[in-house]
Enzyme design. Structure first.
Site, PDB file in Angstrom:
ATOM      1  N   SER A 199       0.849  -1.193   0.000  1.00  0.00           N
ATOM      2  CA  SER A 199       0.000   0.000   0.000  1.00  0.00           C
ATOM      3  C   SER A 199       0.888   1.247   0.000  1.00  0.00           C
ATOM      4  O   SER A 199       1.641   1.463  -0.942  1.00  0.00           O
ATOM      5  CB  SER A 199      -0.963  -0.025   1.180  1.00  0.00           C
ATOM      6  OG  SER A 199      -1.952   0.965   1.043  1.00  0.00           O
ATOM      7  N   ASP A 439      -8.965  -5.379  -5.215  1.00  0.00           N
ATOM      8  CA  ASP A 439      -8.597  -4.299  -4.299  1.00  0.00           C
ATOM      9  C   ASP A 439      -9.591  -3.145  -4.422  1.00  0.00           C
ATOM     10  O   ASP A 439      -9.847  -2.649  -5.514  1.00  0.00           O
ATOM     11  CB  ASP A 439      -7.179  -3.811  -4.612  1.00  0.00           C
ATOM     12  CG  ASP A 439      -6.568  -2.983  -3.494  1.00  0.00           C
ATOM     13  OD1 ASP A 439      -7.293  -2.197  -2.868  1.00  0.00           O
ATOM     14  OD2 ASP A 439      -5.354  -3.117  -3.260  1.00  0.00           O
ATOM     15  N   HIS A 477      -7.852  -5.281  -0.299  1.00  0.00           N
ATOM     16  CA  HIS A 477      -6.747  -4.524   0.296  1.00  0.00           C
ATOM     17  C   HIS A 477      -6.468  -5.055   1.701  1.00  0.00           C
ATOM     18  O   HIS A 477      -6.759  -4.407   2.706  1.00  0.00           O
ATOM     19  CB  HIS A 477      -7.075  -3.035   0.330  1.00  0.00           C
ATOM     20  CG  HIS A 477      -5.857  -2.158   0.381  1.00  0.00           C
ATOM     21  ND1 HIS A 477      -5.012  -1.983  -0.693  1.00  0.00           N
ATOM     22  CD2 HIS A 477      -5.324  -1.408   1.381  1.00  0.00           C
ATOM     23  CE1 HIS A 477      -4.030  -1.165  -0.373  1.00  0.00           C
ATOM     24  NE2 HIS A 477      -4.201  -0.803   0.894  1.00  0.00           N
TER      25      HIS A 477
END
Length: 547
Positions: A199, A439, A477
């Site tokens: 990330s 995601d 995510h």
């Protein structure tokens, strides 16, 4: 020469002489025996590659192998601060861990979100889920990126030096201080230095490749937020579609119905119904009938008890799907942000979704107003305008007026979209990138597009020589219907040290409902297809196939 500089250089010379002919074991034993002597030492600004006022070691102590909750063996834990240039800027807090049983390698750990807490490498990580890097012999280090607290407000960004530290400064500064401490501790530099993160940490991973290519031999960049400005402006556009248009918000029941409708249409396109949309490209062809099933019938109006979608709600999803193209260029000529796989398996009702409130709350929260818009709003208030009262719903992303130059500058400071990685190639560096196709926070299509830009620039064979891209179906995510655990750090290390390039790898699902099932992790553009026989929970029953 300043006294701190003299002391450090003297220490480095002494330690280097002592260990010039010593074994790795003797050097490791020394670092434990003399760990406490590092406390109070200074690392001068002259050995740090970006402007600072030097670093100070606040504490240095041995963590015994038998210490409570310690699963890392014996190591020397060093904590300190790197002084900012200005008194008004927060210091960078860092931690360096020097194991007694050192494998000769160093690993810098990336952060997450807006960082704000020290990352140290003492616990298992997504890229090393079975044992912490420290426990396997890596000297680990990380920082808080130059501010305390990881909140959606991002108010640290009112300070320009703190923004530079968050964007890239803390990476170089922490690296250089850590390498000096490793030299002081072991008497020699690491044989290999790696960087790993996801990330924000994935964006940081691409940042070090682009800005400091000679500092790293291998890099792991998962779910990378490389187009940081793009994803924040995407959040602004989503918020404007949802809250700036009457009836544009979707409730949790409707968000869930989108996911379930996609599963019904696309789950079996990989040869098996297993809760995962693996053949994303084939699923795109089913998008018209998916939208038709979601659309409310003529005269029907959605309600809390009815999960059909109005035209305004579908328009919000289409904004997410389409991304945007700007009429001006951000840094490195970027004009586009690629949208999400909204109708190909993203579950926006779980994890960091679209929110559950039909009206904006004050202050905004992830749960009520959605992660993307809440972060986009904070970006506009604190990074761009420095005005906590700024009305983000009224901001024209396509025509930003007086804020255009600020947006361009920020996209360079906090972002990693520079396709010129020739120096990393010349250094012989290796890169492994993994991203979930489902995601909901960082668009996987942005990662794919950047990969394709590298192929266009350097050619497929050159990209294959240094990079592996794995796109994982069902993975969001950090959550999702398939959450892969795999030894990414081990794969990188074998590639760097033994020239064993990773190909199809094994992922073990750690999602609670399906814990333990395995799937092949396929190199892009491949996806796992069921062979038509065998146990659905075993990777051996699947093969990687290109769409």
């Amino acid at each position: 020469m300043p006294q701190a500089t003299t002391l450090l250089l003297r220490a480095l010379l002494v330690f280097t002489a002592v260990f010039a002919c010593s074994t790795r074991a003797n050097a490791a034993a020394y670092v434990v025996k003399h760990c406490a002597e590092l406390e109070g030492q200074s690392v001068p600004a002259s050995v740090i590659g970006l402007p600072t006022r030097g670093a100070t070691i606040l504490s240095a102590s041995v963590v015994a192998a038998a210490a409570p909750k310690n699963r890392n063996g014996e190591y020397c834990r060093v904590v300190g601060v790197i002084k900012a240039e200005l008194d008004t800027t927060p210091d960078i807090r860092f931690e360096v861990n020097l194991p007694a049983l050192w494998n000769g390698r160093a690993l810098q750990m990336g952060g997450g979100g807006y960082n704000g807490s020290i990352v140290s490498g003492t616990e298992p990580a997504a890229f090393a889920p079975y044992a912490s890097p420290l426990s396997t012999g890596y000297a680990t280090f990380g920082s808080d990126s130059g501010h305390v607290g990881n909140s959606g407000r991002a108010d640290f960004a009112m300070n320009d030096e703190a923004v530079v530290n968050f964007g890239y400064g803390h990476l170089k500064k922490t690296h250089d201080v850590a390498l000096a401490l490793i030299m002081m501790g072991y008497g020699r530099k690491p044989e290999q230095t790696y960087f790993a993160g996801g990330s924000t940490g994935g964006r940081e991973a691409f940042t070090v490749i682009e800005r400091y290519p000679d500092d790293y031999d291998g890099v792991i960049a998962n779910a990378p937020a490389i187009n940081f400005s793009g994803v924040r402006l995407m959040g602004v556009k989503v918020g404007q579609a949802a809250y700036g248009t009457p009836g544009g918000t979707l409730g949790p029941v409707q968000q869930k119905r989108v996911f379930e409708t996609v599963l019904h249409e696309c789950d079996g396109l990989d040869g098996v119904v297993d809760g995962i949309v693996s053949n994303v490209e084939a699923c795109r062809k089913h998008e018209p009938q998916i939208i038709a099933q979601l659309r409310c019938a003529s005269g029907q109006r959605p309600s809390l008890r009815d999960s059909c979608l109005s035209e305004a709600q579908l328009a919000t999803l289409e904004v997410l799907r389409d991304g945007f193209t700007l009429p001006y260029e951000l840094a490195y000529g970027v004009t586009k942000f690629y949208g999400y796989n909204v109708f190909q398996g993203v579950d926006f009702s779980s994890g960091l979704g679209l929110g559950n409130s039909p009206v904006l709350t004050q202050p905004l929260t992830f749960d009520a107003d959605g992660y993307l818009f809440t972060q986009g709003d904070s970006y506009m208030k604190y990074f761009v305008t420095h005005d906590p009262r700024f009305n983000t719903l009224g901001f024209d992303v396509d025509h930003p007026g007086i804020y255009k130059s600020r947006l361009v500058d920020l996209s360079s400071t906090v972002g990693a979209m520079n396709p010129d990685i020739s120096e990393f190639l010349a250094h012989g560096g290796k890169l492994i990138t993994m991203h979930g196709l489902a995601d909901e926070v960082i668009s996987p299509n942005q990662t794919i597009a950047f990969y394709q830009s590298l192929v266009a620039k350097y050619g497929q064979s050159i990209v294959d020589s240094f990079m592996r891209l794995y796109m994982v179906p069902g993975f969001q995510h950090g959550n999702g219907v398939f959450i892969p655990a795999w030894d990414e750090l081990g794969a990188l290390d074998r590639w760097v040290t033994m020239n064993i390039a990773p190909e199809t790898l094994l992922g073990t699902d750690i999602a609670s409902a399906t814990n333990g099932r395995t799937r092949p992790l396929c190199r892009y553009p491949g996806y796992p297809k069921y062979l038509g026989r065998g146990n659905l929970n075993n990777a051996s029953s699947f093969r990687c196939e290109n769409p």
